[in-house]
Write a protein that holds these residues in place. Sequence first.
Motif, PDB file in Angstrom:
ATOM      1  N   LEU A  71     -41.008 -56.745  83.758  1.00  0.00           N
ATOM      2  CA  LEU A  71     -42.251 -56.588  82.012  1.00  0.00           C
ATOM      3  C   LEU A  71     -42.236 -55.387  82.356  1.00  0.00           C
ATOM      4  O   LEU A  71     -43.081 -55.115  83.648  1.00  0.00           O
ATOM      5  CB  LEU A  71     -43.373 -57.737  82.114  1.00  0.00           C
ATOM      6  CG  LEU A  71     -42.763 -58.983  82.313  1.00  0.00           C
ATOM      7  CD1 LEU A  71     -44.203 -59.971  82.351  1.00  0.00           C
ATOM      8  CD2 LEU A  71     -41.882 -59.393  81.098  1.00  0.00           C
ATOM      9  N   VAL A  72     -42.609 -54.763  81.303  1.00  0.00           N
ATOM     10  CA  VAL A  72     -42.574 -52.802  81.299  1.00  0.00           C
ATOM     11  C   VAL A  72     -43.843 -53.306  80.565  1.00  0.00           C
ATOM     12  O   VAL A  72     -43.836 -53.420  79.257  1.00  0.00           O
ATOM     13  CB  VAL A  72     -41.758 -52.339  80.244  1.00  0.00           C
ATOM     14  CG1 VAL A  72     -41.583 -50.671  80.972  1.00  0.00           C
ATOM     15  CG2 VAL A  72     -39.850 -52.253  81.320  1.00  0.00           C
ATOM     16  N   TYR A  73     -45.208 -52.442  81.085  1.00  0.00           N
ATOM     17  CA  TYR A  73     -46.177 -52.752  80.625  1.00  0.00           C
ATOM     18  C   TYR A  73     -46.487 -51.112  79.350  1.00  0.00           C
ATOM     19  O   TYR A  73     -47.330 -51.418  78.298  1.00  0.00           O
ATOM     20  CB  TYR A  73     -47.413 -52.860  82.128  1.00  0.00           C
ATOM     21  CG  TYR A  73     -47.051 -54.431  81.992  1.00  0.00           C
ATOM     22  CD1 TYR A  73     -47.843 -55.392  80.628  1.00  0.00           C
ATOM     23  CD2 TYR A  73     -46.671 -55.076  82.498  1.00  0.00           C
ATOM     24  CE1 TYR A  73     -47.523 -56.963  81.438  1.00  0.00           C
ATOM     25  CE2 TYR A  73     -46.546 -56.235  82.850  1.00  0.00           C
ATOM     26  CZ  TYR A  73     -47.477 -57.467  81.932  1.00  0.00           C
ATOM     27  OH  TYR A  73     -47.008 -57.814  82.263  1.00  0.00           O
ATOM     28  N   SER A  74     -45.983 -50.008  80.141  1.00  0.00           N
ATOM     29  CA  SER A  74     -45.769 -48.789  79.311  1.00  0.00           C
ATOM     30  C   SER A  74     -44.370 -48.299  80.192  1.00  0.00           C
ATOM     31  O   SER A  74     -44.357 -48.595  80.491  1.00  0.00           O
ATOM     32  CB  SER A  74     -47.036 -47.920  80.051  1.00  0.00           C
ATOM     33  OG  SER A  74     -47.139 -47.996  81.234  1.00  0.00           O
ATOM     34  N   LEU A  75     -44.816 -46.858  79.239  1.00  0.00           N
ATOM     35  CA  LEU A  75     -43.794 -46.309  79.556  1.00  0.00           C
ATOM     36  C   LEU A  75     -43.175 -46.259  80.939  1.00  0.00           C
ATOM     37  O   LEU A  75     -42.079 -45.910  81.620  1.00  0.00           O
ATOM     38  CB  LEU A  75     -43.297 -45.186  78.708  1.00  0.00           C
ATOM     39  CG  LEU A  75     -42.195 -43.704  78.723  1.00  0.00           C
ATOM     40  CD1 LEU A  75     -41.241 -44.754  78.268  1.00  0.00           C
ATOM     41  CD2 LEU A  75     -42.445 -42.991  78.107  1.00  0.00           C
ATOM     42  N   ASP A  76     -44.565 -46.057  81.840  1.00  0.00           N
ATOM     43  CA  ASP A  76     -44.171 -45.798  83.493  1.00  0.00           C
ATOM     44  C   ASP A  76     -45.270 -46.765  84.210  1.00  0.00           C
ATOM     45  O   ASP A  76     -44.824 -46.376  85.492  1.00  0.00           O
ATOM     46  CB  ASP A  76     -44.118 -44.467  83.875  1.00  0.00           C
ATOM     47  CG  ASP A  76     -45.878 -43.794  83.918  1.00  0.00           C
ATOM     48  OD1 ASP A  76     -46.018 -45.203  82.870  1.00  0.00           O
ATOM     49  OD2 ASP A  76     -46.228 -42.934  83.127  1.00  0.00           O
ATOM     50  N   GLU A  77     -45.239 -47.560  83.801  1.00  0.00           N
ATOM     51  CA  GLU A  77     -45.536 -48.991  84.535  1.00  0.00           C
ATOM     52  C   GLU A  77     -44.667 -50.757  84.401  1.00  0.00           C
ATOM     53  O   GLU A  77     -44.543 -50.783  83.202  1.00  0.00           O
ATOM     54  CB  GLU A  77     -46.518 -49.638  84.439  1.00  0.00           C
ATOM     55  CG  GLU A  77     -47.751 -48.396  84.488  1.00  0.00           C
ATOM     56  CD  GLU A  77     -49.236 -48.418  83.973  1.00  0.00           C
ATOM     57  OE1 GLU A  77     -50.181 -48.613  84.940  1.00  0.00           O
ATOM     58  OE2 GLU A  77     -49.025 -48.942  82.906  1.00  0.00           O
ATOM     59  N   ALA A  78     -44.371 -50.871  85.269  1.00  0.00           N
ATOM     60  CA  ALA A  78     -43.457 -52.553  85.531  1.00  0.00           C
ATOM     61  C   ALA A  78     -44.020 -52.915  86.836  1.00  0.00           C
ATOM     62  O   ALA A  78     -44.375 -53.026  87.334  1.00  0.00           O
ATOM     63  CB  ALA A  78     -42.366 -52.096  85.078  1.00  0.00           C
ATOM     64  N   VAL A  79     -43.746 -54.452  86.544  1.00  0.00           N
ATOM     65  CA  VAL A  79     -43.828 -55.562  87.387  1.00  0.00           C
ATOM     66  C   VAL A  79     -42.365 -56.104  87.501  1.00  0.00           C
ATOM     67  O   VAL A  79     -41.578 -56.037  86.042  1.00  0.00           O
ATOM     68  CB  VAL A  79     -44.608 -56.352  87.179  1.00  0.00           C
ATOM     69  CG1 VAL A  79     -44.344 -57.841  88.745  1.00  0.00           C
ATOM     70  CG2 VAL A  79     -46.260 -56.242  86.816  1.00  0.00           C
ATOM     71  N   ILE A  80     -41.706 -55.775  88.380  1.00  0.00           N
ATOM     72  CA  ILE A  80     -40.738 -56.517  88.561  1.00  0.00           C
ATOM     73  C   ILE A  80     -39.925 -57.706  89.818  1.00  0.00           C
ATOM     74  O   ILE A  80     -41.418 -58.130  90.406  1.00  0.00           O
ATOM     75  CB  ILE A  80     -39.622 -55.503  89.429  1.00  0.00           C
ATOM     76  CG1 ILE A  80     -38.995 -54.409  88.264  1.00  0.00           C
ATOM     77  CG2 ILE A  80     -38.134 -56.539  89.149  1.00  0.00           C
ATOM     78  CD1 ILE A  80     -38.078 -53.555  88.594  1.00  0.00           C
ATOM     79  N   MET A  81     -39.868 -58.801  88.365  1.00  0.00           N
ATOM     80  CA  MET A  81     -40.333 -59.944  89.792  1.00  0.00           C
ATOM     81  C   MET A  81     -38.642 -60.396  90.533  1.00  0.00           C
ATOM     82  O   MET A  81     -37.590 -60.597  89.406  1.00  0.00           O
ATOM     83  CB  MET A  81     -40.787 -60.849  88.567  1.00  0.00           C
ATOM     84  CG  MET A  81     -41.616 -61.282  88.589  1.00  0.00           C
ATOM     85  SD  MET A  81     -42.475 -61.804  87.244  1.00  0.00           S
ATOM     86  CE  MET A  81     -42.014 -60.515  85.652  1.00  0.00           C
ATOM     87  N   THR A  82     -38.449 -61.107  90.987  1.00  0.00           N
ATOM     88  CA  THR A  82     -37.254 -61.829  91.980  1.00  0.00           C
ATOM     89  C   THR A  82     -37.452 -63.345  92.260  1.00  0.00           C
ATOM     90  O   THR A  82     -38.511 -62.892  92.773  1.00  0.00           O
ATOM     91  CB  THR A  82     -36.785 -60.836  92.744  1.00  0.00           C
ATOM     92  OG1 THR A  82     -37.698 -60.706  93.508  1.00  0.00           O
ATOM     93  CG2 THR A  82     -35.985 -59.992  92.013  1.00  0.00           C
ATOM     94  N   GLY A  83     -36.270 -64.172  91.876  1.00  0.00           N
ATOM     95  CA  GLY A  83     -37.073 -65.747  92.330  1.00  0.00           C
ATOM     96  C   GLY A  83     -35.802 -65.871  92.981  1.00  0.00           C
ATOM     97  O   GLY A  83     -34.813 -65.737  92.967  1.00  0.00           O
ATOM     98  N   VAL A  84     -36.489 -66.929  94.111  1.00  0.00           N
ATOM     99  CA  VAL A  84     -34.912 -68.026  94.696  1.00  0.00           C
ATOM    100  C   VAL A  84     -35.445 -68.959  94.899  1.00  0.00           C
ATOM    101  O   VAL A  84     -36.775 -69.350  94.928  1.00  0.00           O
ATOM    102  CB  VAL A  84     -35.147 -67.404  95.970  1.00  0.00           C
ATOM    103  CG1 VAL A  84     -34.109 -67.890  96.718  1.00  0.00           C
ATOM    104  CG2 VAL A  84     -35.098 -65.632  96.221  1.00  0.00           C
ATOM    105  N   LEU A  85     -34.289 -70.249  94.633  1.00  0.00           N
ATOM    106  CA  LEU A  85     -34.325 -71.698  94.096  1.00  0.00           C
ATOM    107  C   LEU A  85     -34.762 -72.089  95.581  1.00  0.00           C
ATOM    108  O   LEU A  85     -33.796 -72.195  96.392  1.00  0.00           O
ATOM    109  CB  LEU A  85     -33.508 -71.829  93.359  1.00  0.00           C
ATOM    110  CG  LEU A  85     -33.248 -71.637  91.819  1.00  0.00           C
ATOM    111  CD1 LEU A  85     -32.498 -72.474  91.218  1.00  0.00           C
ATOM    112  CD2 LEU A  85     -34.125 -72.708  91.647  1.00  0.00           C
TER     113      LEU A  85
END
Length: 440
Positions: free
Chosen positions: A194-208
Amino acid sequence: QVREWKNEGSKRYMCTGRPGWLTVSLRVGKYKKIHKNIMINLMDVLEVDSERQIVRVEPLVTMGQLTAHLNPMGWTIPVVPELDDLTVGGLIMGTGIESSSHIYGLFQHTCVAYELVLADGSLVRCSPTENSDLFYAVPWSCGTLGFLVAAEIKMIPAKKYVKIHYEPVRGLQKICEKFTEESKKKENSFVEGLVYSLDEAVIMTGVLTDEAEQSKINRIGNYYKPWFFKHVEKYLKADRTGVEYIPSRHYYHRHTRSIFWELQDIIPFGNNPVFRYLFGWMVPPKISLLKLTQGEAIRKLYEQHHVVQDMLVPMKSLEKSIQTFHVDLNVYPLWLCPFILPNNPGMVHPKGDEAELYVDIGAYGEPKRKQFEARASMRQMEKFVRSVHGFQMLYADCYMTREEFWDMFDGSLYHKLREQMNCKDAFPEVYDKICKAARH
């Protein structure tokens, strides 16, 4: 119904009789009023074959219905597109994606067979080994080669939780590097940004997983919980990583309650704790309800000042793409979802001979760009996407000319089959069905 249409002299094009307001796409199909409506009320899960690991379903089965049916049996499907109301037929004839697509590809790539009623009224089954041309031409064809009446989809064993890791990243180059790196890892069951501005994001990784630390379980699907994208933003604001265990079905439909972040424009106070506790059970309003009750003036206003677009671009063009989205639209958050695009025949495949990693960039909301003008700005975006050999999802408003459209998509197999199967008198060409330039 198709044979009847034939006996009557095949005077007009055919389309499905499902009303336009029922579809999840925000576009209102005017063709429904002038074409011959074929009623296809097929909405059942037909069989679950745990030996072959295949589920056979009818086209109006929804994602919410399918996960509710399969999960108690210990199964799920590899790619579960986000919104509960999305139908199997729509996801095959259009397309569908989820944060597991970096392993499995788009929704169509998890299907092993389709059953269609063709323009001559015959019923045909197609798979990679049987009528394979038709099998590869159906996805993205938007119902212009025949009527889908059943599909066989791969199943995988379901697990109880998704162990999700949130990581805030700053700086556009770093965001793109981190996202690309995680998307290449097959040990990640899910990857999303999820990119909240041109230089800020949260990257999510998930495992079942079936195991969870009780203290870290977060049932994000409960109606009184904060909207998911707001919950994720907390990690960015606090500048800290985090780990949670989310029940699988809650994870699959994590953006459903807020329709990604569209609901903040419709109910600005929707994420207020008081509203959530008192009225959260009422949201989201069905997109179909919003469309049914929306007047023409509101629709036009929405069209001019609101954007809902998904562009699929090669992963190597991600940084350039985010910059282009920023300049042309300036809409945040942006949704990033990676997927592997195999080199199959059909309308959508990578430029080279190898499968290639792509990313879906979703822009939903009100563009903050001062000179935003829907047609001009979107044509600019479409031109950029063509230049990097990307694709535009066809549920959204598309402003390309016919030449530009067939420059973006590979029409060779599609046109060959339309000729062979006498579709030209039965169905409009996909361009005429979905593009604004063709409809005005």
